[in-house]
Each structure stands twice: as C-alpha cells, then as structure tokens.
Enzyme design. Structure first.
Site, mmCIF file in Angstrom:
data_model
loop_
_atom_site.group_PDB
_atom_site.id
_atom_site.type_symbol
_atom_site.label_atom_id
_atom_site.label_comp_id
_atom_site.label_asym_id
_atom_site.label_seq_id
_atom_site.Cartn_x
_atom_site.Cartn_y
_atom_site.Cartn_z
ATOM 1 N N HIS A 106 29.541 71.286 32.240
ATOM 2 C CA HIS A 106 29.712 72.723 32.482
ATOM 3 C C HIS A 106 31.186 73.084 32.515
ATOM 4 O O HIS A 106 32.063 72.219 32.607
ATOM 5 C CB HIS A 106 29.045 73.146 33.790
ATOM 6 C CG HIS A 106 29.641 72.526 35.023
ATOM 7 N ND1 HIS A 106 29.483 71.193 35.358
ATOM 8 C CD2 HIS A 106 30.428 73.057 35.996
ATOM 9 C CE1 HIS A 106 30.119 70.936 36.476
ATOM 10 N NE2 HIS A 106 30.714 72.047 36.887
ATOM 11 N N ASP A 108 33.537 75.824 34.792
ATOM 12 C CA ASP A 108 33.287 76.477 36.078
ATOM 13 C C ASP A 108 33.096 77.980 35.952
ATOM 14 O O ASP A 108 33.922 78.677 35.349
ATOM 15 C CB ASP A 108 34.422 76.167 37.067
ATOM 16 C CG ASP A 108 34.275 74.759 37.622
ATOM 17 O OD1 ASP A 108 33.127 74.264 37.706
ATOM 18 O OD2 ASP A 108 35.308 74.145 37.944
ATOM 19 N N HIS A 264 33.384 69.842 32.090
ATOM 20 C CA HIS A 264 33.454 68.623 32.893
ATOM 21 C C HIS A 264 32.065 68.266 33.409
ATOM 22 O O HIS A 264 31.136 69.087 33.369
ATOM 23 C CB HIS A 264 34.458 68.782 34.042
ATOM 24 C CG HIS A 264 34.124 69.881 34.994
ATOM 25 N ND1 HIS A 264 34.318 71.206 34.698
ATOM 26 C CD2 HIS A 264 33.591 69.857 36.236
ATOM 27 C CE1 HIS A 264 33.944 71.957 35.716
ATOM 28 N NE2 HIS A 264 33.489 71.157 36.671
ATOM 29 N N ARG A 279 38.345 71.259 46.466
ATOM 30 C CA ARG A 279 38.429 71.965 45.185
ATOM 31 C C ARG A 279 38.890 73.401 45.367
ATOM 32 O O ARG A 279 38.420 74.103 46.259
ATOM 33 C CB ARG A 279 37.027 71.958 44.558
ATOM 34 C CG ARG A 279 36.999 72.299 43.110
ATOM 35 C CD ARG A 279 35.568 72.332 42.610
ATOM 36 N NE ARG A 279 35.177 73.710 42.420
ATOM 37 C CZ ARG A 279 34.293 74.130 41.539
ATOM 38 N NH1 ARG A 279 33.667 73.273 40.775
ATOM 39 N NH2 ARG A 279 34.010 75.391 41.420
HETATM 40 C C1 SIN Z 1 32.694 69.914 39.934
HETATM 41 O O1 SIN Z 1 31.882 70.204 39.071
HETATM 42 O O2 SIN Z 1 33.576 70.686 40.263
HETATM 43 C C2 SIN Z 1 32.641 68.554 40.592
HETATM 44 C C3 SIN Z 1 33.414 67.549 39.831
HETATM 45 C C4 SIN Z 1 33.408 66.223 40.538
HETATM 46 O O3 SIN Z 1 33.031 66.140 41.706
HETATM 47 O O4 SIN Z 1 33.808 65.238 39.917
#
Ligand code: SIN
Length: 288
Positions: A106, A108, A264, A279
């Site tokens: 995905h 974000d 990612h 994050r």
């Molecule tokens: C996310 O999708 O932001 C999580 C990525 C991760 O935990 O590696």
C-alpha cells in the site's frame, strides 16, 4: 548524489540501482543546518527511501525532525500515542496472532485528497528475526512499461478508498483478533477519492504508478472487470523483485519514504517477539 558533502559530513550510500540509500553523518536529534537539510531532502527525492542508523530520538525529537521535512499529515483510523496526536505506534506484542499492521502492499492514506508526501518510521523494538519492511519503486515500475501502455494509462484516474481496511465490512472489522494497536472502524472509510493513475513527482518530475492493492478499488470509466484485470497486471509488475528493496531493521534507525512514488509492505515472521515502531507523516499535495 553520493559521498561526503564537504564541509558537512553527510554521506549517502545508495543501494545498487539507486532505489533506497543509507544516510550517515547527521544527528537528527538537533535542528539540521539549511545545507544539511537540503542534502537530506535531495537524497530523499533521488532515492525515495532513505534511512539513518543510530538515531535514538525522543518523541519531541522525532516530531521536530518530521516538521523540518514539512507539516504533519492527517492520520485517520489509528489512535495516536497519548498526548502525541502526530505519532502513531506500530506495535505488535509477542503473544499477538493478528496479521501485522500494514502487511499488504500500500501507499499511505492514498484515499485522502492530499495523501502524505512522506512517512517516517522510527524503530524502537526490533525482533531478532522477521519484521522487515518491503518498498516498491513506482517510478522504475512506470518507466519500464512500454510507451504504448504508458500512453494508455496517461488519462486514467484510479479510485481509492479505505473501505476494505477500516470500513464496517473491512478486514479489521472482521478479523476479530486482539491487537495492541487501537484501530478505528468508521463508516466514513467507505468514501472514495480519485487520483491520476500516473502521477508526476513535484520535485524530480519523474512519473510514478500511483495505485496500490489495499486502497485502489477501481478506475474511473472502466467496468469492474476491466479495472480489476488492469490493476492486477500493474500490481504484479510493480512488485517484481527488481523494483523492491527489503529493509532489515535495527533499533534506533529512522527511515523515511516518499509516499508519492513508493508502496510498502510490512512483513511478519516474528511471532513470539515484540516489534515497536513510531510513525509520523508529512502532509502532501493533491496528486497531479
Ligand atoms: C506501515 O504500513 O506503516 C507499517 C510498516 C511497518 O511496520 O514496517
């Protein structure tokens, strides 16, 4: 862009192929000098995924560095850390059996009118095995399509929605497994937003495929069957090994990716161990 930047000691070590780079010689706990910040921004634009090892940041320092990149983005559906509205905790406890958060390709919040330009992830607790994050280069994926297909994709607008994930019928409403993370199921997640299927990066001018399997639910003016077939082809192409970088985490690494041209995917493989990341996101522009 690589090697030391005199008189600053920043060094940028790109992966072979240039997608992803390690950046050393900066202390992110302090405000960066304008030249150092420009070098970081340059490395981010050029390599799309950059990471800084050995950066033990406090909440205040993570927020302050994020704000040097740009104003915070809006993070819906995930409860932030108490008293820190802009820091999300990506947390999975040792005893959890639920699928890891973000464990599918995905980009974000692509369903937002202005999806974030950057996401920053700071590794706090890293399991002894597993828990890598995969990144896929949407620019190279676009550039390697045939000119004819590029031409066909140019006018298309893809439809994005959070419904499959955070809607009342989405995966998190249905899976029922206990999670350490507090996710919010919301009927508003069923809303839709269309963006160009191919977007142009505002800094580099490179074009990138801007669709992802989690949030892209269709293509304007196409039948469901047509859109599904085309998207299936694009997702397979975008996630070919040659476009993917696998990041193996170490505690205190701060990684930021360009959410405008990168997908990612969080991997599992660490059952029995805790994993904890902090994050933040940086606000983006309407994709064009
Ligand atoms: C996310 O999708 O932001 C999580 C990525 C991760 O935990 O590696």
């Amino acid at each position: 862009m690589s090697g030391p930047y005199w008189p600053y000691s920043i060094s940028v070590r790109p992966n072979p192929g240039g997608f992803g780079a390690q950046v050393e010689g900066v202390d992110l706990s302090k405000p960066l000098a304008p030249e150092a910040l420009a070098a970081v921004r340059g490395a981010w634009a050029e390599h799309a995924v950059i990471w800084f090892p050995d950066q033990p940041l406090t909440h205040d320092e993570l927020e302050a560095f994020t704000m040097q990149i740009g104003p915070f983005g809006e993070d819906p559906y995930v409860e932030p850390i108490e008293g820190r509205p802009h820091i999300l905790e990506v947390r999975r406890e040792a005893e959890e059996i639920a699928t890891p958060f973000g464990a599918a390709w995905h980009s974000d919040w692509s369903f937002q009118e202005r999806p974030p330009s950057a996401t920053l992830l700071h590794a706090k607790v890293v399991p002894p095995r597993g828990g890598d994050t995969l990144f896929a280069d949407g620019c190279r994926a676009y550039e390697t399509l045939s000119p004819l297909l590029q031409h066909m994709l140019a006018p298309m607008r893809a439809i994005h929605s959070a419904s499959r994930v955070y809607g009342p019928d989405g995966v998190y409403a249905r899976d029922g497994d206990a999670r350490a993370m507090r996710l919010r199921i919301d009927p508003a997640a069923d809303g839709r937003c269309a963006h160009p299927l191919v977007r142009t990066h505002p800094v580099t001018g490179r074009k990138a495929l801007f669709v992802n399997p989690v949030y892209t639910v269709g293509i304007e003016d196409m039948s469901v069957a047509e859109a599904e077939s085309l998207l299936k082809f694009l997702f397979k192409h975008m996630t070919e090994d040659v476009f993917v970088y696998r990041h193996r985490w170490r505690p205190d690494t701060l990684l930021m990716w360009d959410n405008r041209c990168v997908m990612h995917n969080a991997t599992g493989g660490y059952d029995g161990f805790q994993r904890l990341m902090h994050r933040t996101t940086v606000a983006g522009q309407t994709p064009v």
